[in-house]
Design a protein around this motif. Structure first.
Motif, PDB file in Angstrom:
ATOM      1  N   ALA A  58       6.505   7.708  -4.930  1.00  0.00           N
ATOM      2  CA  ALA A  58       6.657   6.290  -5.265  1.00  0.00           C
ATOM      3  C   ALA A  58       5.664   5.847  -6.327  1.00  0.00           C
ATOM      4  O   ALA A  58       5.950   4.935  -7.114  1.00  0.00           O
ATOM      5  CB  ALA A  58       6.493   5.441  -4.005  1.00  0.00           C
ATOM      6  N   ALA A  59       4.505   6.476  -6.367  1.00  0.00           N
ATOM      7  CA  ALA A  59       3.467   6.067  -7.319  1.00  0.00           C
ATOM      8  C   ALA A  59       3.905   6.230  -8.766  1.00  0.00           C
ATOM      9  O   ALA A  59       3.380   5.564  -9.667  1.00  0.00           O
ATOM     10  CB  ALA A  59       2.182   6.859  -7.072  1.00  0.00           C
ATOM     11  N   PHE A 270      -4.025 -16.026  -1.609  1.00  0.00           N
ATOM     12  CA  PHE A 270      -5.010 -14.950  -1.612  1.00  0.00           C
ATOM     13  C   PHE A 270      -4.540 -13.728  -2.386  1.00  0.00           C
ATOM     14  O   PHE A 270      -5.322 -13.076  -3.073  1.00  0.00           O
ATOM     15  CB  PHE A 270      -5.340 -14.516  -0.181  1.00  0.00           C
ATOM     16  N   TYR A 271      -3.265 -13.378  -2.242  1.00  0.00           N
ATOM     17  CA  TYR A 271      -2.767 -12.092  -2.734  1.00  0.00           C
ATOM     18  C   TYR A 271      -1.427 -12.243  -3.447  1.00  0.00           C
ATOM     19  O   TYR A 271      -0.754 -13.246  -3.308  1.00  0.00           O
ATOM     20  CB  TYR A 271      -2.534 -11.095  -1.579  1.00  0.00           C
ATOM     21  N   CYS A 272      -1.063 -11.161  -4.120  1.00  0.00           N
ATOM     22  CA  CYS A 272       0.306 -11.016  -4.608  1.00  0.00           C
ATOM     23  C   CYS A 272       0.881  -9.763  -3.957  1.00  0.00           C
ATOM     24  O   CYS A 272       1.165  -8.771  -4.609  1.00  0.00           O
ATOM     25  CB  CYS A 272       0.328 -10.911  -6.133  1.00  0.00           C
ATOM     26  N   SER A 273       0.976  -9.800  -2.622  1.00  0.00           N
ATOM     27  CA  SER A 273       1.428  -8.681  -1.808  1.00  0.00           C
ATOM     28  C   SER A 273       0.633  -7.415  -2.131  1.00  0.00           C
ATOM     29  O   SER A 273      -0.442  -7.481  -2.730  1.00  0.00           O
ATOM     30  CB  SER A 273       2.927  -8.447  -1.945  1.00  0.00           C
ATOM     31  N   LEU A 274       1.101  -6.246  -1.677  1.00  0.00           N
ATOM     32  CA  LEU A 274       0.357  -5.019  -1.893  1.00  0.00           C
ATOM     33  C   LEU A 274       1.220  -3.996  -2.614  1.00  0.00           C
ATOM     34  O   LEU A 274       2.442  -4.153  -2.719  1.00  0.00           O
ATOM     35  CB  LEU A 274      -0.176  -4.456  -0.579  1.00  0.00           C
ATOM     36  N   PHE A 275       0.575  -2.961  -3.127  1.00  0.00           N
ATOM     37  CA  PHE A 275       1.209  -1.975  -3.998  1.00  0.00           C
ATOM     38  C   PHE A 275       2.551  -1.512  -3.418  1.00  0.00           C
ATOM     39  O   PHE A 275       2.647  -1.107  -2.265  1.00  0.00           O
ATOM     40  CB  PHE A 275       0.265  -0.795  -4.192  1.00  0.00           C
ATOM     41  N   GLY A 276       3.576  -1.565  -4.260  1.00  0.00           N
ATOM     42  CA  GLY A 276       4.921  -1.237  -3.818  1.00  0.00           C
ATOM     43  C   GLY A 276       5.073   0.180  -3.307  1.00  0.00           C
ATOM     44  O   GLY A 276       5.892   0.440  -2.418  1.00  0.00           O
TER      45      GLY A 276
END
Length: 390
Positions: A58-59, A270-276
């Protein structure tokens, strides 16, 4: 250098009790001792290879190199929904009843910011996970401690809660399988919890961190399996323990639609979600083969059985936990949790967590983790036995 005064919210934070334990272990190691550290709560096994492989693949996906959707990818929330249906028979609306979290700890702290104003009351288990205290302190709330006693199966007795405090309470934290006691909750208790919450208009937050880890054939219950639970509460599920993904920092909150909306709202700031890529790997963990989970629980149960047997052989009258990867052992006469813990690290070079770090009711116990190989647990029992105190 200029000095800048901290905000009151930081000044209210409780002391990080276990930082002292880390320092004591560090000093013993620096002195050249072989310390068997049973005071920690971090899984000792690696993340299963198929989950790691999913992240590696996925990376390289350019889609994940951009900002993710604020509330997380829909495929992960759909995976959470399918997981809960498969494991617990609980139906969830993936877009309205699931929030993606940066680890369970974050969600447990955020929920107090969402629902407590200064002076508001939260019902908290004693002993219990100290980060419940942290979120309440940040919000300026007050804690009403619910004793977890051996004679009540380490479940709170709602009949003992002062009625006025129950009416004033806005939040209640629960955690089963329980850290630190290793107790499980049964269906009747959760049914009573729903009735109590409805009667007193209390939001229930069930910390389901050790969800997969039940022993002797017992499968831990989700709070949301209880009729009416989604009307009064949410459950926080972390990937850290079930799939050995502690360092990945991914969890989710599920349940009450308005509460999920509030959690998403505060996280928007606080965030923009986390790494897809992590979200894709988490979906793979939830929907992929579950052999790794069964093997993990079997390993913890073997460790538990061996350790309990050897401790009983040295004369320590201990009881086996029903779930989690922690044991909750009584300290011998003449000690409290800190003095006994100090004795073990200084004389046996075995580190355990003093129970008082989880609340006043814990001062006659120590928490011991099953997070080291069987031979080290056996060696720890041998070293403790050599002290001749049992």
């Amino acid at each position: 250098m200029e000095r800048f005064e901290q905000a009151d919210a930081l000044k209210r934070l409780p002391e990080q009790f276990f930082a002292k334990l880390v320092r004591k272990v560090g000093r013993a190691v620096e002195a050249g001792h072989d310390v068997i550290n049973l005071g920690q709560g971090s899984p000792d096994q690696p993340t299963p290879p198929h989950i790691v492989k999913e992240l590696q693949e996925a990376a390289s996906n350019p889609k994940y190199h951009k900002y993710p959707p604020f509330h997380g990818f829909s495929f992960l929330k759909e995976a959470v929904s399918q997981f809960y249906d498969r494991e617990y028979g609980v139906r969830l609306d993936p877009e309205k009843e699931v929030a993606v979290l940066f680890g369970g700890k974050t969600g447990l702290v955020e929920i107090s910011q969402c629902y407590l104003n200064p002076g508001d009351v939260a019902l908290v288990p004693d002993p219990g996970y100290p980060d419940y205290w942290s979120g309440i302190a940040m919000a300026g709330g007050r804690m009403y401690m619910m004793p977890l006693l051996k004679e009540n199966g380490f479940l709170p007795d709602y009949g003992q809660i002062d009625p006025e405090s129950a009416d004033r309470a806005k939040l209640m934290f629960l955690n089963y399988p329980n850290n630190p006691t290793g107790a499980l909750a049964h269906a009747a208790f959760f049914e009573e919890t729903v009735r109590f919450a409805k009667r007193h208009h209390v939001l229930v937050v069930h910390d389901f961190a050790y969800s997969a880890i039940g022993f002797d054939g017992q499968k831990p219950r989700s709070f949301l399996q209880t009729p009416g639970a989604k009307d009064v509460g949410v459950e926080i599920y972390t990937m850290s323990k079930t799939y050995n993904m502690a360092g990945w920092r991914i969890a989710f909150a599920v349940g009450h639609e308005e509460v999920i909306r509030s959690v998403n709202l505060i996280q928007d700031h606080f965030y923009c979600s986390l790494f897809g890529g992590i979200q894709q790997a988490a979906a793979k963990a939830l929907l992929g083969p579950q052999d790794c989970v069964r093997e993990l629980v079997g390993m913890y149960e073997r460790r538990r059985n061996l350790f309990i047997r050897h401790l009983r052989e040295i004369g320590w009258k201990v009881e086996a936990p029903q779930g989690s990867f922690f044991c909750w052992f009584p300290v011998p006469e003449g000690y409290d949790s800190e003095t006994f813990s100090d004795l073990l690290i200084e004389k046996a070079h075995v580190a355990v967590a003093p129970g008082v770090g989880f609340g006043r009711q814990g001062d006659r116990y120590v928490r011991v983790g099953l997070l080291t190989p069987e031979e080290r647990l056996q060696e720890a029992a041998y070293r403790i036995g050599r002290l001749g105190i049992f």
